[in-house]
Design a protein around this motif. Structure first.
Motif: not given
Length: 245
Positions: A150-163
């Motif tokens: 259930a956190y997939g979209a949120y985690a994806a947005s934050k992975a972009a922040v890390e990048g």
């Protein structure tokens, strides 16, 4: 107005749970604060009043983090009041939970706008404006490692922040500005607690070896470390989660 030689921070989402804790911690470190808000000016002014009552210096600045013109104006206001900006902390973010298969794409777009574009816009302004010896601190999440359903979209947005964080650190070579991200684990904020029953909260609290949820102050400790003494930590993601991941 403080002297321009003092250190100054702009904290996006500074009226929220973690944002407020960050503002108050940095104030104790004698840093003047621009308390950013998106829509709730009164709440930001409460934080300013608390900081001022404790002997610190702060102003409230508004704006949509994803709007480059509004954020340029926010930076202008902080620079005009305090003489410059040394630290930028991007705590502003939104989280919508849903399995990927059923996520409303409008919610995906809202998270993208705030979490990705917002962080990018503010980081871009910071890269252009911060004084030497400065620090940019973005916010990721430990969910990029935990892979909770259930956190997939949120985690994806934050992975972009890390990048973008790790690349910006390399792009600012020679400017004496550090760029890092803090990745909190489960933290007792209204954003995290909303929609969860007590059993779910208790399970998450006991998942970490320290057997509790994080507090906003725990996360603020990590931010203050990166904002001040941690000058040799650059281009990193600091996981503040009690050993959960």
């Amino acid at each position: 107005m403080t002297e321009s030689t003092n250190r100054v921070a702009l904290v996006t989402g500074g009226s929220g749970g973690i944002g407020r804790a960050v503002c108050e911690h940095l104030t104790r470190d004698r840093i003047a604060i621009g308390v950013h808000y998106a829509g709730n000016k009164a709440k930001a002014e409460e934080v300013v009043a608390a900081i001022t009552a404790a002997g610190g210096h702060a102003i409230a600045v508004g704006g949509d983090v994803a709007d480059e013109h509004e954020m340029a104006a926010a930076f202008d206001a902080v620079e005009q009041e305090f003489g410059g900006v040394d630290v930028v902390v991007n705590t502003a973010g939104i989280m919508v939970l849903s399995p990927i298969a059923t996520l409303n794409l409008d919610d995906l777009d809202r998270m993208h706008r705030t979490n990705i574009r917002g962080t990018f816009v503010v980081s871009q302004q910071a890269a252009r404006r911060l004084r030497r010896g400065g620090a940019i601190i973005n916010f990721s999440t430990s969910l990029t490692r935990l892979q909770f359903p259930a956190y997939g979209a949120y985690a994806a947005s934050k992975a972009a922040v890390e990048g973008m964080t790790l690349i910006l650190a390399r792009e600012l070579r020679g400017k004496d500005i550090t760029v890092n991200a803090v990745a909190p684990g489960p933290t007792a904020t209204p954003l995290f607690l909303e929609g969860k029953d007590q059993a779910a909260i208790d399970n998450l609290a006991h998942a970490a070896p320290l057997e509790r949820l994080g507090t906003p102050e725990d996360i603020a400790d990590a931010v203050a470390f990166l904002a001040g003494p941690a000058r040799w930590i650059n281009g990193q993601v600091l996981y503040a989660n009690g050993g959960l991941a």
